[in-house]
Design a protein around this motif. Structure first.
Motif, PDB file in Angstrom:
ATOM      1  N   GLU A 189      95.238   8.046 -13.585  1.00  0.00           N
ATOM      2  CA  GLU A 189      95.290   7.264 -13.941  1.00  0.00           C
ATOM      3  C   GLU A 189      94.150   6.913 -14.928  1.00  0.00           C
ATOM      4  O   GLU A 189      93.803   6.674 -15.524  1.00  0.00           O
ATOM      5  CB  GLU A 189      95.502   5.585 -13.104  1.00  0.00           C
ATOM      6  CG  GLU A 189      95.990   4.859 -14.681  1.00  0.00           C
ATOM      7  CD  GLU A 189      96.398   3.661 -14.470  1.00  0.00           C
ATOM      8  OE1 GLU A 189      96.655   2.993 -15.338  1.00  0.00           O
ATOM      9  OE2 GLU A 189      97.320   3.736 -13.666  1.00  0.00           O
ATOM     10  N   ARG A 191      90.784   9.032 -14.520  1.00  0.00           N
ATOM     11  CA  ARG A 191      90.846  10.325 -15.508  1.00  0.00           C
ATOM     12  C   ARG A 191      91.513   9.836 -17.021  1.00  0.00           C
ATOM     13  O   ARG A 191      90.375  10.190 -17.434  1.00  0.00           O
ATOM     14  CB  ARG A 191      91.089  11.192 -14.321  1.00  0.00           C
ATOM     15  CG  ARG A 191      91.270  12.640 -15.286  1.00  0.00           C
ATOM     16  CD  ARG A 191      91.902  14.082 -14.490  1.00  0.00           C
ATOM     17  NE  ARG A 191      91.242  14.244 -13.502  1.00  0.00           N
ATOM     18  CZ  ARG A 191      91.617  14.850 -12.135  1.00  0.00           C
ATOM     19  NH1 ARG A 191      92.537  15.229 -12.358  1.00  0.00           N
ATOM     20  NH2 ARG A 191      91.458  15.536 -11.256  1.00  0.00           N
ATOM     21  N   ALA A 192      92.486   9.657 -17.237  1.00  0.00           N
ATOM     22  CA  ALA A 192      92.549   9.615 -18.294  1.00  0.00           C
ATOM     23  C   ALA A 192      92.726   8.970 -19.327  1.00  0.00           C
ATOM     24  O   ALA A 192      92.087   8.921 -20.292  1.00  0.00           O
ATOM     25  CB  ALA A 192      94.515   9.014 -17.900  1.00  0.00           C
ATOM     26  N   ARG A 193      92.398   7.565 -18.922  1.00  0.00           N
ATOM     27  CA  ARG A 193      91.636   6.400 -19.358  1.00  0.00           C
ATOM     28  C   ARG A 193      89.730   6.704 -19.441  1.00  0.00           C
ATOM     29  O   ARG A 193      89.191   5.254 -20.551  1.00  0.00           O
ATOM     30  CB  ARG A 193      92.254   5.158 -19.205  1.00  0.00           C
ATOM     31  CG  ARG A 193      91.459   4.212 -17.662  1.00  0.00           C
ATOM     32  CD  ARG A 193      92.404   3.726 -17.126  1.00  0.00           C
ATOM     33  NE  ARG A 193      91.632   2.801 -15.594  1.00  0.00           N
ATOM     34  CZ  ARG A 193      92.669   2.235 -14.929  1.00  0.00           C
ATOM     35  NH1 ARG A 193      93.975   1.664 -15.621  1.00  0.00           N
ATOM     36  NH2 ARG A 193      92.201   1.432 -13.967  1.00  0.00           N
TER      37      ARG A 193
END
Length: 260
Positions: A189, A191-193
């Motif tokens: 998560e 990494r995604a944001r």
């Protein structure tokens, strides 16, 4: 270190023991007798005696003539200082860390990976009251810290899981995540944001947010994080105000690293 490397003909066990003795001293073992050193490191007293004598002769440890206990001498700092002075990443990061610290007036730090831990290599401390101070060279675990999760977010998932499997997953506070799947999900998560969080999982009263520093290949090499005491910050404020700052700082350092 794996057993194969340790059993290689080129491996010098005396050097290993000497470094282990130096590493054995710390806040819990500020001063130790020869027997205590041998027990702590797991070597014979005669072996400890020879190595400690050598370290004392070279100026890395000193002995109190009255208690006959040994302690580290400040000469050991030369090695750490040499590392800090030779580290181009720290030189690149310091202006951005300083600016970040001035903008938020909270403690901002740069950490690098060491095994399953993150090591503090640069830090700008808040002028306000802080709950705990981490000195340069201090380590903290990856699995439950914003810096650790930020660094892990810049690695392939198989490496993330491998590092978590090697970690000593200890409940440091009532909020510490211990399930590898849950921690991995938190890292992915992040990494995604672009940023990671840690809300009192490592230290009660600390709300942390971090972001990775990446090399030219897009792989994490370090992490920036800021400590926001819960007495001054809410979780929403940390995410709304500090997360964009830590992202900007980490990206600026990444760009500086890639430019060299």
């Amino acid at each position: 270190m794996d057993d194969e490397s340790r059993n290689a003909p080129m491996f010098n066990q005396s050097v290993e023991k000497g470094l282990a003795i130096l590493a054995a001293f710390g806040s819990r073992n500020r001063r130790m007798s020869l027997s205590q050193i041998a027990d702590t490191v797991g070597i014979t007293r005669s072996s400890a005696q020879r190595i400690v004598f050598t370290l004392e002769t070279l100026g890395y440890v000193t002995k109190d003539p009255h208690t006959r206990r040994y302690e580290l001498a400040n000469k050991v700092m030369e090695i750490g200082c040499n590392y800090l002075e030779a580290n181009a990443l720290i030189d690149s990061a310091n202006p951005f860390l300083s600016a970040f610290n001035s903008n938020c007036d909270e403690t901002v730090s740069l950490t690098e990976p060491c095994g399953t831990t993150m090591t503090y290599v640069a830090s700008f401390t808040s002028r306000k009251h802080i709950v705990a101070h981490m000195a340069i060279g201090s380590r903290m675990p990856m699995y439950c810290t914003a810096a650790g999760r930020a660094y892990l977010s810049g690695l392939p998932e198989d490496e993330i899981r491998a590092l978590l499997a090697e970690s000593d997953l200890t409940p440091l506070t009532p909020h510490t995540l211990l399930d590898i799947d849950a921690i991995t999900a938190s890292v992915l998560e992040a990494r995604a944001r672009g940023y990671s969080t840690n809300f009192e999982e490592y230290y009660l009263g600390h709300l942390n947010v971090g972001a990775p520093v990446l090399n030219n290949s897009g792989r994490a090499i370090a992490a920036v994080h800021v400590v926001a005491p819960s007495s001054r910050w809410t979780r929403d404020d940390v995410i709304g105000r500090l997360a964009p700052m830590v992202l900007e700082c980490a990206q600026s350092i990444t760009n500086a690293v890639r430019a060299h």
